[in-house]
Design a protein around this motif. Sequence first.
Motif, PDB file in Angstrom:
ATOM      1  N   PHE A   1       5.705  -1.949  20.144  1.00 32.05           N
ATOM      2  CA  PHE A   1       6.528  -0.902  19.527  1.00 32.05           C
ATOM      3  C   PHE A   1       5.776   0.416  19.472  1.00 32.05           C
ATOM      4  N   GLY A   2       4.544   0.368  19.007  1.00 32.05           N
ATOM      5  CA  GLY A   2       3.806   1.599  18.759  1.00 32.05           C
ATOM      6  C   GLY A   2       2.666   1.800  19.715  1.00 32.05           C
ATOM      7  N   ASP A   3       1.565   2.255  19.156  1.00 32.40           N
ATOM      8  CA  ASP A   3       0.395   2.685  19.914  1.00 32.40           C
ATOM      9  C   ASP A   3      -0.191   1.553  20.749  1.00 32.40           C
ATOM     10  N   ALA A   4      -0.126   1.659  22.077  1.00 32.97           N
ATOM     11  CA  ALA A   4      -0.773   0.749  23.025  1.00 32.97           C
ATOM     12  C   ALA A   4      -0.326  -0.700  22.861  1.00 32.97           C
ATOM     13  N   GLY A   5       0.824  -0.899  22.204  1.00 34.69           N
ATOM     14  CA  GLY A   5       1.342  -2.244  22.073  1.00 34.69           C
ATOM     15  C   GLY A   5       0.533  -3.165  21.203  1.00 34.69           C
ATOM     16  N   TYR A   6      -0.166  -2.633  20.211  1.00 36.08           N
ATOM     17  CA  TYR A   6      -1.048  -3.470  19.411  1.00 36.08           C
ATOM     18  C   TYR A   6      -0.280  -4.498  18.572  1.00 36.08           C
ATOM     19  N   GLY A   7       0.781  -4.064  17.932  1.00 30.91           N
ATOM     20  CA  GLY A   7       1.582  -4.998  17.166  1.00 30.91           C
ATOM     21  C   GLY A   7       0.866  -5.642  16.000  1.00 30.91           C
ATOM     22  N   GLY A   8       0.003  -4.910  15.329  1.00 27.10           N
ATOM     23  CA  GLY A   8      -0.761  -5.466  14.212  1.00 27.10           C
ATOM     24  C   GLY A   8      -0.403  -4.819  12.891  1.00 27.10           C
ATOM     25  N   TYR A   9      -1.359  -4.815  11.979  1.00 27.51           N
ATOM     26  CA  TYR A   9      -1.203  -4.135  10.696  1.00 27.51           C
ATOM     27  C   TYR A   9      -1.048  -2.646  10.985  1.00 27.51           C
ATOM     28  N   THR A  10      -0.194  -1.988  10.254  1.00 29.05           N
ATOM     29  CA  THR A  10       0.176  -0.635  10.622  1.00 29.05           C
ATOM     30  C   THR A  10       0.411   0.231   9.389  1.00 29.05           C
ATOM     31  N   VAL A  11       0.587   1.531   9.628  1.00 33.11           N
ATOM     32  CA  VAL A  11       0.917   2.484   8.566  1.00 33.11           C
ATOM     33  C   VAL A  11       2.189   3.211   8.964  1.00 33.11           C
ATOM     34  N   ALA A  12       3.199   3.113   8.118  1.00 23.49           N
ATOM     35  CA  ALA A  12       4.485   3.760   8.338  1.00 23.49           C
ATOM     36  C   ALA A  12       4.666   4.887   7.327  1.00 23.49           C
TER      37      ALA A  12
ATOM     38  N   ALA B   1       0.762  -1.251   0.000  1.00 18.35           N
ATOM     39  CA  ALA B   1       0.000   0.000   0.000  1.00 18.35           C
ATOM     40  C   ALA B   1       0.795   1.306   0.000  1.00 18.35           C
ATOM     41  N   PRO B   2       1.729   1.514  -0.918  1.00 19.00           N
ATOM     42  CA  PRO B   2       2.347   2.843  -0.997  1.00 19.00           C
ATOM     43  C   PRO B   2       1.327   3.894  -1.432  1.00 19.00           C
ATOM     44  N   TYR B   3       1.449   5.102  -0.860  1.00 18.50           N
ATOM     45  CA  TYR B   3       0.598   6.222  -1.274  1.00 18.50           C
ATOM     46  C   TYR B   3       1.385   7.505  -1.046  1.00 18.50           C
TER      47      TYR B   3
ATOM     48  N   GLY C   1      -4.878  -0.566   8.275  1.00 13.85           N
ATOM     49  CA  GLY C   1      -3.868  -0.148   7.309  1.00 13.85           C
ATOM     50  C   GLY C   1      -4.371  -0.185   5.881  1.00 13.85           C
ATOM     51  N   HIS C   2      -3.412  -0.250   4.971  1.00 13.85           N
ATOM     52  CA  HIS C   2      -3.626  -0.044   3.533  1.00 13.85           C
ATOM     53  C   HIS C   2      -4.393   1.270   3.338  1.00 13.85           C
TER      54      HIS C   2
ATOM     55  N   SER D   1       2.227   0.086   4.386  1.00 12.20           N
ATOM     56  CA  SER D   1       1.769  -0.792   5.452  1.00 12.20           C
ATOM     57  C   SER D   1       2.575  -2.081   5.525  1.00 12.20           C
ATOM     58  N   SER D   2       2.668  -2.600   6.755  1.00 12.97           N
ATOM     59  CA  SER D   2       3.184  -3.933   7.026  1.00 12.97           C
ATOM     60  C   SER D   2       2.705  -4.319   8.422  1.00 12.97           C
TER      61      SER D   2
END
Length: 318
Positions: free
Chosen positions: A232-243, A209-211, A269-270, A225-226
């Motif tokens: 690592f991030g928000d609230a420790g979700y560790g799921g699909y994400t947007v970088a 998902a590049p944009y 994400g995506h 996304s990956s």
Amino acid sequence: MEKGFRTIKKVKTDEIHMRDPFVFPFEKEKKYYLFGTTFADGCGDKEPIFEVYVGEDLNNWEGPYVAFQPSKGFWGVRHYWAPEVFEIDGRFYMFATFKGGIGEHRGTGILVSNHPAGPYKPHSNGPVTPKDWECLDGTFYEDKQGQRWIVFCHEWTQEYEGKIKAIQLTQDLTQAKGEAVQIVNAAEMEWIRKFGDPRIEKNGFLTDAPYMYHAKNGDLMMLWSSYSIPNFGDAGYGGYTVAVARSTSGKIEGPWTHDKGLLMDRNAGHSSLFRDFQGQLYICTHYPDTPHGSERPLFVKVEEVEDGLVIEPSAGMS
């Protein structure tokens, strides 16, 4: 708008099962057109298609209508994923992922229509991504010099270290030209976790998902996304994400750096971006990413700051 075999209904956003949503606001009609991954691999005697919903706000929709119905012999036979629509030179072009037949790779092809809802017809001669690469999620970008590009993912299933690359397009958008520019090597990211699929006995670092987006300070930003590691991030979700990757030169050739913080880390994400008819910027994403079957489009307001974007990750998510 073309009716397919599915019943046309009036639905709310949270009633639409869709991955990879993309909103095209059509100013001329004051209508929004919602695309995404829906009927991607066909079912029974029905072939895969791209569908579209239409609405006058971001809550109420009518559909699904058929945006693209492949004709006999079309090169893409499955994996109808991630359609994105752009108005270019007065026509509407859909960049979309397709998987070819036996012995052929997945890639992004370009379709064209005289209306954002379709019907779309093939425009490029097969995929515009390299035919010997396994690719997906191509998006369009035109630089300040007027050069047209496709930005796409070179898949982890072929490249263990999943990549995101860009390659120039001819001005008529029928084919690629020149050598690819690398933007992301996913294995280098501090936050990323390895992705695997036991069905194909492979693992690696996924890219989706590049944009592209220009920040006020001149940076060229790329959302992608990956999957992130836990805590690592928000609230420790560790799921699909947007970088976020960024080119401080403002050019697609880079050099590219990578934001340490994640833009979104809430099993969503995506993502793409669009403005409503009042000028408000939104991020368009699917949430949740898992469990599969529960994915819905989600539109979250975005604040533009000098060097990029600020969103409220908890908005609409729990």
